[in-house]
Design a protein around this motif. Structure first.
Motif, PDB file in Angstrom:
ATOM      1  N   PRO A   5       2.016  58.289  32.610  1.00 30.70           N
ATOM      2  CA  PRO A   5       2.770  59.482  33.013  1.00 30.70           C
ATOM      3  C   PRO A   5       2.006  60.423  33.940  1.00 30.70           C
ATOM      4  O   PRO A   5       2.611  61.279  34.587  1.00 30.70           O
ATOM      5  CB  PRO A   5       3.083  60.158  31.678  1.00 30.70           C
ATOM      6  N   SER A   6       0.698  60.272  34.011  1.00 34.90           N
ATOM      7  CA  SER A   6      -0.083  61.167  34.873  1.00 34.90           C
ATOM      8  C   SER A   6      -0.022  60.781  36.342  1.00 34.90           C
ATOM      9  O   SER A   6      -0.501  61.529  37.191  1.00 34.90           O
ATOM     10  CB  SER A   6      -1.546  61.192  34.413  1.00 34.90           C
ATOM     11  N   VAL A   7       0.560  59.634  36.662  1.00 37.24           N
ATOM     12  CA  VAL A   7       0.623  59.197  38.051  1.00 37.24           C
ATOM     13  C   VAL A   7       1.781  59.905  38.751  1.00 37.24           C
ATOM     14  O   VAL A   7       2.931  59.822  38.318  1.00 37.24           O
ATOM     15  CB  VAL A   7       0.784  57.665  38.139  1.00 37.24           C
ATOM     16  N   LEU A   8       1.474  60.603  39.840  1.00 34.82           N
ATOM     17  CA  LEU A   8       2.472  61.393  40.567  1.00 34.82           C
ATOM     18  C   LEU A   8       3.218  60.558  41.602  1.00 34.82           C
ATOM     19  O   LEU A   8       4.426  60.726  41.794  1.00 34.82           O
ATOM     20  CB  LEU A   8       1.784  62.579  41.253  1.00 34.82           C
ATOM     21  N   HIS A   9       2.514  59.683  42.297  1.00 33.04           N
ATOM     22  CA  HIS A   9       3.125  58.848  43.334  1.00 33.04           C
ATOM     23  C   HIS A   9       2.157  57.715  43.658  1.00 33.04           C
ATOM     24  O   HIS A   9       1.078  57.628  43.094  1.00 33.04           O
ATOM     25  CB  HIS A   9       3.455  59.674  44.581  1.00 33.04           C
ATOM     26  N   PHE A  10       2.544  56.856  44.591  1.00 34.23           N
ATOM     27  CA  PHE A  10       1.589  55.942  45.213  1.00 34.23           C
ATOM     28  C   PHE A  10       1.736  56.072  46.716  1.00 34.23           C
ATOM     29  O   PHE A  10       2.845  56.034  47.260  1.00 34.23           O
ATOM     30  CB  PHE A  10       1.805  54.485  44.797  1.00 34.23           C
ATOM     31  N   SER A  11       0.593  56.228  47.390  1.00 31.39           N
ATOM     32  CA  SER A  11       0.583  56.364  48.841  1.00 31.39           C
ATOM     33  C   SER A  11       0.134  55.033  49.442  1.00 31.39           C
ATOM     34  O   SER A  11      -1.009  54.609  49.229  1.00 31.39           O
ATOM     35  CB  SER A  11      -0.367  57.492  49.262  1.00 31.39           C
ATOM     36  N   VAL A  12       1.023  54.371  50.181  1.00 25.45           N
ATOM     37  CA  VAL A  12       0.711  53.054  50.742  1.00 25.45           C
ATOM     38  C   VAL A  12      -0.079  53.156  52.043  1.00 25.45           C
ATOM     39  O   VAL A  12      -0.329  52.154  52.709  1.00 25.45           O
ATOM     40  CB  VAL A  12       1.991  52.216  50.948  1.00 25.45           C
ATOM     41  N   GLY A  13      -0.484  54.363  52.422  1.00 25.94           N
ATOM     42  CA  GLY A  13      -1.368  54.593  53.556  1.00 25.94           C
ATOM     43  C   GLY A  13      -2.077  55.904  53.360  1.00 25.94           C
ATOM     44  O   GLY A  13      -1.732  56.696  52.478  1.00 25.94           O
ATOM     45  N   SER A  14      -3.074  56.152  54.200  1.00 24.10           N
ATOM     46  CA  SER A  14      -3.800  57.420  54.124  1.00 24.10           C
ATOM     47  C   SER A  14      -3.683  58.166  55.449  1.00 24.10           C
ATOM     48  O   SER A  14      -2.811  58.997  55.632  1.00 24.10           O
ATOM     49  CB  SER A  14      -5.264  57.182  53.762  1.00 24.10           C
ATOM     50  N   ASP A  15      -4.533  57.821  56.421  1.00 26.26           N
ATOM     51  CA  ASP A  15      -4.467  58.480  57.716  1.00 26.26           C
ATOM     52  C   ASP A  15      -3.388  57.874  58.613  1.00 26.26           C
ATOM     53  O   ASP A  15      -2.893  58.524  59.530  1.00 26.26           O
ATOM     54  CB  ASP A  15      -5.814  58.368  58.429  1.00 26.26           C
ATOM     55  N   PHE A  16      -3.050  56.594  58.374  1.00 25.36           N
ATOM     56  CA  PHE A  16      -2.025  55.906  59.148  1.00 25.36           C
ATOM     57  C   PHE A  16      -1.091  55.157  58.203  1.00 25.36           C
ATOM     58  O   PHE A  16      -1.470  54.790  57.095  1.00 25.36           O
ATOM     59  CB  PHE A  16      -2.659  54.917  60.143  1.00 25.36           C
ATOM     60  N   TRP A  17       0.111  54.945  58.673  1.00 29.19           N
ATOM     61  CA  TRP A  17       1.124  54.244  57.902  1.00 29.19           C
ATOM     62  C   TRP A  17       0.948  52.727  58.043  1.00 29.19           C
ATOM     63  O   TRP A  17       0.466  52.234  59.058  1.00 29.19           O
ATOM     64  CB  TRP A  17       2.514  54.652  58.382  1.00 29.19           C
ATOM     65  N   PRO A  18       1.347  51.957  57.041  1.00 24.17           N
ATOM     66  CA  PRO A  18       1.293  50.496  57.163  1.00 24.17           C
ATOM     67  C   PRO A  18       2.380  50.005  58.113  1.00 24.17           C
ATOM     68  O   PRO A  18       3.428  50.648  58.261  1.00 24.17           O
ATOM     69  CB  PRO A  18       1.549  50.026  55.733  1.00 24.17           C
ATOM     70  N   ASP A  19       2.137  48.869  58.742  1.00 23.22           N
ATOM     71  CA  ASP A  19       3.180  48.320  59.606  1.00 23.22           C
ATOM     72  C   ASP A  19       4.349  47.861  58.743  1.00 23.22           C
ATOM     73  O   ASP A  19       4.297  47.868  57.510  1.00 23.22           O
ATOM     74  CB  ASP A  19       2.627  47.210  60.505  1.00 23.22           C
ATOM     75  N   ASP A  20       5.443  47.480  59.386  1.00 23.16           N
ATOM     76  CA  ASP A  20       6.678  47.194  58.654  1.00 23.16           C
ATOM     77  C   ASP A  20       6.514  46.056  57.655  1.00 23.16           C
ATOM     78  O   ASP A  20       7.064  46.097  56.550  1.00 23.16           O
ATOM     79  CB  ASP A  20       7.803  46.872  59.634  1.00 23.16           C
ATOM     80  N   GLU A  21       5.748  45.030  58.035  1.00 20.58           N
ATOM     81  CA  GLU A  21       5.569  43.901  57.126  1.00 20.58           C
ATOM     82  C   GLU A  21       4.791  44.317  55.897  1.00 20.58           C
ATOM     83  O   GLU A  21       5.172  43.986  54.760  1.00 20.58           O
ATOM     84  CB  GLU A  21       4.860  42.749  57.840  1.00 20.58           C
ATOM     85  N   ALA A  22       3.696  45.046  56.089  1.00 15.82           N
ATOM     86  CA  ALA A  22       2.904  45.498  54.945  1.00 15.82           C
ATOM     87  C   ALA A  22       3.691  46.482  54.084  1.00 15.82           C
ATOM     88  O   ALA A  22       3.651  46.419  52.854  1.00 15.82           O
ATOM     89  CB  ALA A  22       1.605  46.131  55.423  1.00 15.82           C
ATOM     90  N   ALA A  23       4.422  47.381  54.731  1.00 15.24           N
ATOM     91  CA  ALA A  23       5.213  48.350  53.976  1.00 15.24           C
ATOM     92  C   ALA A  23       6.245  47.657  53.107  1.00 15.24           C
ATOM     93  O   ALA A  23       6.465  48.034  51.945  1.00 15.24           O
ATOM     94  CB  ALA A  23       5.886  49.327  54.940  1.00 15.24           C
TER      95      ALA A  23
END
Length: 904
Positions: free
Chosen positions: A461-479
């Motif tokens: 329950p302590s997990v707020l979200h998951f970020s699949v990138g940090s400074d840049f977004w993943p490409d469409d396939e990775a996303a």
């Protein structure tokens, strides 16, 4: 405890030294004995392949002599951590000055071997699995003369896999991992970017547990728990439905009917809620198991300070022929997180229907990826003590124990992949040096990594979200891979594309709603309150800042002496522009304290000694963090709300000179207490720009009339102006209540402003006390600056002048100490007996040898007292040496020591 070398704290080494780890003495004790049991491989023998002539297949036969190898009594360790545990290195020496640079990193360019022998008792109907949870960078896996997996499959720091080893296990078993060197631009590792120097081994090794698991003829996959409750307002007493889910697999060549039993219970009391069902599986077939139960009057799980952290235990067992075939257990909480973009496209969160402002820091794992439960728990107690509610994990997702601790304490966690290396090796990432683009094999590693982390995190329950990138977004396939894996694991939380705001994002996730515009280096206190225009005021208190801070966190002298040489200490205050290893990497923009020191010299005057420099640094650090968190808290309900701020950073991976609330040795200093003041549940804060006073309420349940008192005094201690106003506070709200611009705008000399908040209907119970020092000149920021450095700070063209503080007369301060009722704390009364303010008094709890007591919790510290004012403080500590004295000193207060009663 605090005076012991931290290597002892980290690794629990015995005083008599480290013994040779062999399995010969435990041949009679199987690692696992029953269906559903899981155990970690407990120790490792490690050696470089450059020093071993035998093939790994041969080494994976039982009985091989590895007495000449290094022996680490750890279940998980990078190569450097293993060698520290084996006594080859120790942290005290490694971390002193530039000694880390003297480690031969060439030894880590060849593959290394991890080996362990263990015992099992295989028999009919028993099945065994080898479970990995991530190995850096990649590994070949061997067991009993067989190759279980190659480095194409077993790849990535988070690439967890389950290998069926039933056909090759014996009573005596030998396991070997051949791990390959990590290259941050080519491998999915755990890197530190510019946070600190890279470890010599680049984090290579079996850094997470390797488990052996035993089952019967049918096995269970990871347990997922999905909860729904009926009251959208998030009130307690909701009727909740908990659904237990898991994949089941028939491991044998026969049709099997299984009976599944799921239970949900709260604590040890009461009858567990249960449900059951039967399922038939064809030979070697898999299926999905789903059991549902209703929790009447469910207790909701809340973040820290907002309510209780009720945890339920979900158990799922499967039976074949009335015998347990497999079982699993997870804890979970009943709560709901939502995320949306407001009208400004800023990220906004709710928890159980209540708007949730994120206030936290960026967490760093240890440089050698060492894990210590007690050490981490102490850090989370500091998080709560500062009034923060969240930590962000940028690719440092540690181990399941981290989330168990944050679940218990109510601290929200923002996990996600890291920046600036292979994880963001996209063609459009122009922040990286030349790097290979992702291959089909890389996408497979990313897929395995996301499945593994989603399975580990799903119930917490302590997990707020998951970020699949940090400074840049993943490409469409990775996303698509990431989102598919999260959904397959019944991910209950928001998915964020990345933590910045650039020109792109994957459509399957949507825009990020976060800003990563800095600052990362020093800016004056008024920076945070100066919000418009939004386009150029970057990190100021509006929107959601995923990583930003004033570049502060200077340790006190007692800690500095543990990792800086005498020459380093001289450079720290006499050579303000020198590059220092304990700042960051020597190629980083943050390798010197130039920007920070420019502010210090101009505002408070050139230091006259190391002690003078450190006192001024603590004042700078206190100002910086207090203003940042007061501005974000105060403007929570502004026209463009400040929806969240992650301070850069919470802690350091090794002894550092900036970017931390507290130092590596858990000693809190100016930055910590500046943040702590701002994080009080109810608080009054001064807006450096509009000169207003804000009434801040971080709670969900406190409301009613409040009294706000302000007073301005000069350096001579005489009152310049004072007054009292009444206001009504509302839960989870902030607003301006007093305009002090006519009083505080350009005073003729430095003045002190004290704000106090009290509750008139409760005998004027004090709720907050806050003191500022204001100069006759302002810090002026060049908001139009667009040079190469603009991404990490905003230049100051003229500085506030606090030089007249040097003429503040001496103050005499007395202290009185008494023990608390439980004997693990002190009551400390500090009184200013002078007729002038006693400015910035810092107190430190020490043991008999003069070493700091840590971890330590002060009710307040680095305080400023009005003439004749008396302030009662409290301090507590956990474990370690008994304190013998409290040291105190200040700007115009001589250093003194007060003995703890009964310590002599």
């Amino acid at each position: 405890m605090a005076n012991l070398k931290r290597i002892v704290l980290l690794y629990g080494l015995l005083a008599g030294g480290i013994g040779v780890a062999t399995s010969k003495g435990c041949l009679s004790r199987p690692l696992v004995k029953t269906a559903g049991e899981v155990a970690a491989v407990p120790t490792w023998d490690v050696q470089s392949t450059s020093k071993v002539s035998a093939d790994p297949l041969v080494l994976s036969e039982p009985g091989v002599d590895v007495s000449s190898w290094h022996h680490a009594k750890l279940s998980r360790c990078t190569l450097m951590a293993c060698l520290i545990a084996a006594g080859v290195y120790n942290e005290v020496d490694l971390f002193m000055s530039d000694n880390l640079n003297k480690v031969d990193d060439g030894q880590f360019r060849a593959p290394w071997l991890y080996r362990n022998e263990f015992v099992l008792k295989p028999g009919p109907g028993q099945h065994y699995f080898l479970q990995t949870n991530g190995v850096t960078s990649r590994a070949d896996v061997f067991l009993n003369g067989h190759k279980v997996a190659d480095s194409t499959t077993q790849a990535g720091a988070y690439g967890g896999h389950s290998y069926d080893i039933t056909g090759i296990v014996n009573v005596s078993n030998a396991l070997v991992f051949q791990v390959y060197p990590t290259d941050y631009l080519k491998d999915f590792g755990v890197g530190f970017v510019d946070w600190n120097p890279a470890p010599p081994d680049n984090g290579t090794g079996v850094w997470r547990d390797v488990n052996i698991r035993q089952t019967g003829p049918v096995s269970l996959g990871p347990l997922r728990v999905v909860t729904k409750f009926g009251k959208s307002d998030g009130s307690a007493g909701a009727r909740a439905v908990a659904t237990l889910k898991a994949t089941v697999e028939n491991l044998e060549n026969r049709t099997i009917t299984l009976d599944a039993v799921g239970t949900v219970s709260e604590g040890a009391a009461g009858q567990p809620l249960s449900s059951s069902k039967s399922l038939t599986l064809q030979p070697f077939a898999s299926g999905e198991l789903q059991l549902e139960t209703t929790i009447d009057n469910a207790a909701l799980w809340w973040p820290v300070r907002w309510g209780g952290q009720t945890l339920y235990t979900a158990q799922l067992s499967i039976f074949v022929d009335n015998k347990v075939s497999d079982k699993t257990e997870r804890k979970f909480g009943v709560r709901e997180v939502t995320h949306h973009l407001n009208s400004f496209n800023d990220s906004s969160y709710t928890i159980n229907g209540r708007p949730f402002q994120v206030r936290g820091g960026g967490y760093s794992a240890d440089m050698f990826l060492c894990w210590d439960k007690a050490y981490f728990t102490s850090q989370m107690q500091y998080v709560m003590d500062m009034g923060l509610n969240t930590i962000r994990l940028e690719g440092k997702m540690e181990h399941p124990e981290l989330y168990e601790i944050t679940d218990q304490l109510g601290i929200m966690v923002m996990p996600g992949w890291e920046c600036c290396d292979k994880w963001e090796g996209w063609s459009y990432n122009d922040n990286l040096p030349p790097h290979p683009n992702w291959t089909a094999a890389d996408y497979a590693v990313a897929n395995a990594s996301m499945y593994h982390e989603a399975a580990m995190l799903q119930t917490h329950p302590s997990v707020l979200h998951f970020s699949v990138g940090s400074d840049f977004w993943p490409d469409d396939e990775a996303a698509s891979i990431y989102v598919s894996a999260l959904r397959a694991m019944d991910w209950p939380n928001p998915i964020i594309p990345y933590a910045a705001k650039k020109d792109g994002y994957p459509a399957i996730v949507g825009p990020p709603g976060m800003k990563m515009d800095g600052p990362y280096d020093w800016v004056p206190p008024n920076y945070w309150w100066d919000t418009q225009p939004y386009e150029s005021h970057l990190g100021a208190a509006f929107g959601f800042g995923s990583e930003l801070g004033g570049g502060v966190g200077t340790p006190e002298l007692s800690s500095l002496k543990r990792f800086l040489s005498p020459n380093d200490l001289t450079n720290l205050w006499q050579h303000p522009n020198i590059s220092m290893l304990h700042m960051t990497t020597n190629t980083s923009d943050f390798s010197t304290r130039t920007i920070y020191n420019t502010g210090l010299y101009h505002r408070y005057g050139a230091p006259t000694s190391l002690e003078d420099y450190l006192l001024k640094a603590q004042i700078m650090d206190y100002e910086a963090t207090r203003s940042q968190f007061e501005a974000y808290s105060g403007l929570w309900n502004a026209a463009r709300p400040a929806t969240g701020a992650i301070y850069w950073m919470l802690n350091n991976a090794w002894p550092g000179l900036h970017w931390a609330f507290y130092d590596y040795y858990l000693h809190p200093a100016g930055a910590y207490f500046g943040a702590k003041v701002a994080g009080r549940n109810e608080h009054v804060a001064f807006d450096y720009v509009k000169k207003s006073v804000y009434l801040i309420n971080h709670s969900l349940d406190q409301s009613g009339p409040r009294s706000i008192t302000w007073e301005v005094v000069g350096l001579d201690g005489k009152s310049v102006s004072k007054g009292t106003v009444s206001a009504v506070t509302e839960p989870n709200k902030s607003r301006a209540v007093v305009d002090l611009s006519k009083i505080t705008n350009r005073p003729q000399n430095v003045v002190f402003l004290r704000l106090t908040l009290s509750e008139p209907t409760n005998n004027n119970k004090p709720l907050s006390r806050n003191v500022y020092w204001l100069a006759p000149t302002f810090d002026t920021l060049d908001w139009s600056f667009d040079g190469d450095a603009s991404w990490y700070y905003t230049p100051v063209t003229s500085f506030a002048d606090f030089s007249s503080l040097s003429r503040l007369p001496k103050a005499t301060v007395s202290t009185m100490l008494s023990s608390s009722a439980n004997g693990n704390g002190l009551r400390v009364i500090v009184k200013n007996t002078a007729s002038v303010p006693a400015f910035f008094i810092r107190l430190n709890l020490v043991a008999g040898g003069g070493e700091d007591i840590t971890p330590v919790l002060w009710s307040d510290n680095y305080v400023t007292l009005w003439p004749k004012e008396e302030l009662e403080l409290s301090v507590s500590w956990t474990g370690g040496a008994r304190p013998t004295a409290v040291q105190f000193s200040g700007w115009n207060v001589e250093r003194r020591t007060a003995a703890v009663p009964g310590s002599s």
